[in-house]
Design a protein around this motif. Sequence first.
Motif, PDB file in Angstrom:
ATOM      1  N   CYS A 145       0.375  -0.770   0.135  1.00 34.77           N
ATOM      2  CA  CYS A 145      -0.052   0.226  -0.171  1.00 34.77           C
ATOM      3  C   CYS A 145       0.890   1.250  -0.212  1.00 34.77           C
ATOM      4  O   CYS A 145       1.423   1.077   1.163  1.00 34.77           O
ATOM      5  CB  CYS A 145      -0.716  -0.454   1.427  1.00 34.77           C
ATOM      6  N   VAL A 147      -0.459   4.146   1.235  1.00 32.09           N
ATOM      7  CA  VAL A 147      -0.085   4.755   1.885  1.00 32.09           C
ATOM      8  C   VAL A 147       0.672   4.940   3.187  1.00 32.09           C
ATOM      9  O   VAL A 147       0.777   5.712   3.920  1.00 32.09           O
ATOM     10  CB  VAL A 147      -2.343   5.551   2.205  1.00 32.09           C
ATOM     11  N   CYS A 148      -0.302   3.475   3.614  1.00 30.60           N
ATOM     12  CA  CYS A 148       0.390   2.967   4.812  1.00 30.60           C
ATOM     13  C   CYS A 148       1.529   1.805   5.028  1.00 30.60           C
ATOM     14  O   CYS A 148       1.823   1.155   5.663  1.00 30.60           O
ATOM     15  CB  CYS A 148      -0.826   1.830   5.413  1.00 30.60           C
ATOM     16  N   CYS A 158      -7.084  -1.133  -0.313  1.00 27.97           N
ATOM     17  CA  CYS A 158      -6.317  -1.617   0.897  1.00 27.97           C
ATOM     18  C   CYS A 158      -7.164  -1.903   2.465  1.00 27.97           C
ATOM     19  O   CYS A 158      -7.629  -0.910   2.885  1.00 27.97           O
ATOM     20  CB  CYS A 158      -4.685  -0.276   1.576  1.00 27.97           C
ATOM     21  N   CYS A 161      -5.479   0.061   5.882  1.00 27.67           N
ATOM     22  CA  CYS A 161      -6.200   1.410   6.099  1.00 27.67           C
ATOM     23  C   CYS A 161      -7.234   2.218   5.660  1.00 27.67           C
ATOM     24  O   CYS A 161      -7.401   3.218   5.469  1.00 27.67           O
ATOM     25  CB  CYS A 161      -4.663   2.686   5.936  1.00 27.67           C
TER      26      CYS A 161
HETATM   27 ZN   LIG Z   1      -2.812   0.903   3.578  1.00 27.03          ZN
END
Ligand SMILES: [Zn+2]
Length: 552
Positions: A145, A147-148, A158, A161
Motif C-alpha cells: 500500500c 499510503v500505509c 488497502c 488502512c
Molecule cells: Zn494501506
Amino acid sequence: MTDKQKILIGGAWPYANGSLHIGHVAALIGGDILARYYRLSGNDVLYVSGSDQHGTPIAVRAEKEGVPPSKIADRYHREFVRDFTELGFSYDLYTKTTTDNHEKVVQDFFLSLHNKGLIYAKSQTLPHCPNCRRFLPDRYVEGICPVCKTPGARGDQCDECGSLLDTTELLNPQCKICGTTPEFRESEHFFLKLSHFEDFLKEWVPKQKGWRQNAANFTRGLLKKGLKDRPITRDTQWGIKIPIEGYDDKRIYVWFEAVIGYVSASIEWANAQDNPDAWIPFWTNGAKNIYAHGKDNIPFHTIIWPAILKAKGGLNLPSQIVSTEYVTLERKQLSTSRNWAVWVPNFLENYDPDTLRYYVINNGPETSDADFTWQEYLERTNGDLVGVYGNFVHRILSFIFKNFGDKIPTPGDFDEEDKKILKATKDSFKTAGQLISEGKFRAAIKEIIGLARLGNQYVDKKAPWSQIKVSQEAAATTLWVCAQVIRSLGILTQPFIPRSSQVLLETIKVSNIEWRFEELPAGSTFKEPKPLFQRLDKKIIEEEIAKLEKAT
Ligand SMILES: [Zn+2]
Ligand SMILES: [Zn+2]
C-alpha cells in the motif's frame, strides 16, 4: 382484478463461485418475507432473482481446474436452486445470467445507452501479466500500500488502512495468480457516464423514504465524494459480448450486467406465462420496486442501477432498499477462503430450514452487524420456536384432541381475558404487517412470537385442565379462544417460517389464507397434532464449533 398493487421484489444475485452461507441467507431473507407478506395481503407480486455466473473469479478458477467456466457456474447454480427451494424462498423466477434472454436484454440496454452517449469508449492503462498473458482485474493485483506501506493491498483497496487505490499506485505489484510483476498496457474500454447522473442522484436520493439507514448513509457519502465514470467492459472471454464490432476480445463487466438481470428475469417470467408484456406493469406507473441485498451491494442498487434505469428511461427506479449489515460467526469475521462459515448445504443436511430463517430474522443484521453463534442458535430454537410457539400450538391441539376428539369445541360466553387475547390476535395482523412493509422484520417476528407467549400465559391462567373437571363449557371456551390464536399464528408466521406454517395449517385443515383474522369455527376438524419443531441437543454446540475449527 386490475386495481391490485403491483410489487416487484428483486433479491440480489449470488455469485456462482462457491456455496451459499448464512450471510447470504441473512441478506436475502427480507425479499422472501416481503414477497410472501404482500401476496397474502392481496397484492400482485413478482419476486425475481438468479445466479450471477460471469466474472473473473469464475474464469480464473475454471482455468485452474481445467474446465469451462460454465461448468463451475452451473454447478453452483444448481446448488443454489436446491438450497433456495429447501429454505422456502418463494421466487416467481430464479434464473441465471447466462441465458440468451439476459444477453439480449443487456445488449439492448448497452446499445440504448451508447446511442444516447451515456456509454462511451476510452483508452485505459491496465495491468497485464506477461506470464498469464491476460489483463488483470484490480482484485488480481496485490502489492504494498502506497499510503500505509502494508503488503497485501489489492489493486482497488488497502484493507489495512481503507485507502481506495488505483492499480498503478501499488508498490511492488504482483499478479495474484502467478506472482509475476505485471506490466501496464493500453486497452480501449467502454465507460458508463456516471458523472452525468450526479446532479440527478443528489436530488433524488435524499427524497427516498423507504431505504434502510445504511443504504441512505452510504449512498450520501459516495455522492458527496462525487461520481466518476466507470469502465463497464474488461479484457476477458467469459461474459456478455459487446454488441459493437471490433471488441471481440472484451466482455461486459458483471457489475453492469447483473443488475439488468432484474429486468431480464421479469421478461423471462412474462414469456413463461405466455404473456410477454406481463412484466411491464411491474416496472411502470404506480408499481413498487423493492430490492433486498447485503451491505456490499448497496452502491450497485442505490447509484449504479438507478443511473442505468434513468439512462434507459421508462422504467421505475428503486422505491425501497432493504439492505442488511454484515454477519459474523462466533465473533469472528466470516471468511469463505479460510472456511470460517456455516454453509447452507451442510446446515440443511442436519437442521430445519425454518430454524435458520428464524435466527437470521430474529438475530439478523437488520440495523447493525450480527453474530451467529451455535449457542444462541440453540437457545433461540429451543426457547422461542420449540418452547414458546411450538409448545403453545402442540399443548392446545393435543389437549383438545384428547378431550374433545378431532373437533374444535364450541365456546360459551367470553370474559375479559378471552376478549383481550382475541383482540391482541386481531391487532397482530395490522401491527406485524405494518412492520414488515417497513422492512422491520425483527420487530415483526417478535410481535408474532409475543402473541404465542401471550397464548401460553392465557392458557396457564385459565388452566383448562382444571376447568374441565368443573365445567366442560368453560374449558371449551378457553380452547376455542386458543384455537383462534393458533389459526392466526399459522398465517402470521408464514412469511417468516413457511415450513412449520404449512404443517400447522395442514393440521388444522386451513387453506386459501389471507393476511387477516378469520375464525376457526367450532366443529371444524383437525388432524392429530405433531410437534412443529424438534428440540436441539446441547451437544451440537460443541460439535459444530469443533467442525468449524477443524475446517479452518
Ligand atoms: Zn494501506
Ligand atoms: Zn500472472
